[in-house]
Design an enzyme around this catalytic site. Structure first.
Site, PDB file in Angstrom:
ATOM      1  N   GLU A  60      40.908  48.651  41.784  1.00  0.00           N
ATOM      2  CA  GLU A  60      41.394  48.225  40.393  1.00  0.00           C
ATOM      3  C   GLU A  60      42.916  49.583  40.136  1.00  0.00           C
ATOM      4  O   GLU A  60      43.815  48.851  39.765  1.00  0.00           O
ATOM      5  CB  GLU A  60      40.676  48.247  39.247  1.00  0.00           C
ATOM      6  CG  GLU A  60      39.902  47.008  39.246  1.00  0.00           C
ATOM      7  CD  GLU A  60      38.452  47.123  40.118  1.00  0.00           C
ATOM      8  OE1 GLU A  60      38.021  46.140  40.589  1.00  0.00           O
ATOM      9  OE2 GLU A  60      38.318  48.235  40.717  1.00  0.00           O
ATOM     10  N   HIS A 130      29.030  43.357  33.323  1.00  0.00           N
ATOM     11  CA  HIS A 130      29.962  41.948  33.408  1.00  0.00           C
ATOM     12  C   HIS A 130      29.952  41.699  31.976  1.00  0.00           C
ATOM     13  O   HIS A 130      30.164  40.358  31.685  1.00  0.00           O
ATOM     14  CB  HIS A 130      29.322  41.421  34.462  1.00  0.00           C
ATOM     15  CG  HIS A 130      29.636  41.594  35.850  1.00  0.00           C
ATOM     16  ND1 HIS A 130      28.499  42.435  36.341  1.00  0.00           N
ATOM     17  CD2 HIS A 130      30.386  41.504  36.768  1.00  0.00           C
ATOM     18  CE1 HIS A 130      28.787  42.785  37.559  1.00  0.00           C
ATOM     19  NE2 HIS A 130      30.216  41.890  37.904  1.00  0.00           N
TER      20      HIS A 130
END
Length: 325
Positions: A60, A130
């Site tokens: 990321e 998540h």
């Protein structure tokens, strides 16, 4: 107007952005031929080629750094972070580079063509890695815009506006609604102005403010309240940075009460910023303390997801408490 779900609307917005600007490129983990973990970018690589829609390594920080480089060279970079929970390795690049690029160069250079898309929030049994809602972290950073849509029509118009905005934008997509939210979406190219809240429903007794997936929760709570004779005004904030203080203040001066609902934890959540600002501008109009119905100050619990969520019943009880104050 055709009906579609939120994923289809987002895909259509990305396709239009690429059709109307050949400098628009889309990249991230698995976004190419696979179409991303949620299939939001399905078909775009086949339509526009591997040079404009492509996979990145699983890093990321690297995605964000690469996005900054592309945008600083005049590209419209649309970077996907696969889950908002994994935006944190990119945090330094976003808040120290993307947000400050224009400022530190004295407006000589910018990364205005940069948009980060990322699915956020719970409700899908994703557990603590998540399911997070990290929007408030980024609202503290001047130079970034933060946008959250509530349905397919809003998602398409807001995403096109975000991609074309001359500032870096973080676009949080409520993944619980990707396939669950279906509605009419205007055909073709259109934008919804960033920085403007929308009064979704007029009312006179209490103002309810939310964004993203929590709008559905607030609307259900309002329906319960209406059945008991409580008239609720409902506002979708839509853009958290910069947020539309005037629309909320105008509403609160009319109703005298304010309830803010978000899925992120209570402490440090964006509801606190709204509450502090509105009590300052509307103090003499308030009939009861400003109420916050939010997630818990705990890691997102898989087995206790239902207890964690600021659902319609918690919201309904808070509405009644505010009215009874």
């Amino acid at each position: 107007m055709p009906e579609m779900n939120m994923l289809h609307a987002i895909n259509e917005a990305l396709s239009i952005a690429m059709q109307t600007n050949e400098r628009t490129v889309i990249f991230g983990e698995d976004v190419g031929h696979f179409g991303g973990v949620f299939r939001a970018t399905s078909g775009l690589q086949e339509k526009f080629g591997r040079d404009r829609c492509f996979n990145t390594p699983l890093t990321e920080q690297g995605i964000a750094g690469f996005a900054n480089g592309l945008a600083s060279n005049g590209m419209n970079a649309v970077a996907e972070i696969q889950f908002a929970d994994y935006i944190f390795p990119a945090f330094d690049q976003i808040v120290n580079e993307s947000a400050k690029f224009r400022y530190r160069s004295g407006n000589e250079f910018d990364v205005g063509g940069l948009t980060f898309r990322t699915p956020y929030g719970g409700g899908i049994a994703g557990g603590h890695y998540h399911s997070q809602s990290p929007e408030a972290y980024f609202t503290q950073t001047p130079g970034l815009k933060v946008v959250v849509p509530r349905n397919p029509e809003q998602a398409k118009g807001l995403l096109l506006a975000a991609i074309r905005d001359p500032n870096p934008v973080i676009f949080f997509e409520p993944k619980r609604l990707y396939r669950a939210s279906v509605g009419e979406v205007p055909a073709g190219d259109y934008e919804i102005e960033l920085g403007k809240a929308e009064v979704v429903k007029q009312g006179k007794d209490i103002t309810l403010v939310a964004w993203g997936a929590q709008m559905e929760i607030v609307e259900k709570a309002a329906a319960r309240a209406e059945a008991e004779g409580i008239s609720c005004e409902i506002i979708d904030l839509r853009t958290l940075a910069p947020w539309d203080e005037d629309t909320i203040a105008t509403s609160v001066k009319k109703t005298g009460r304010l309830l803010i609902n978000h899925e992120a934890p209570l402490t440090g959540g964006f509801a606190g910023e709204i509450a502090a600002t509105i009590q300052q501008s509307c103090f003499l109009h308030l009939e009861s303390p400003i109420s916050r119905v939010c997630g818990l100050d705990t890691p997102y619990p898989l087995i206790h997801e239902k207890e964690y969520m600021p659902d319609e019943l918690k919201t309904f009880e808070a509405i009644k408490a505010s009215m009874a104050f």
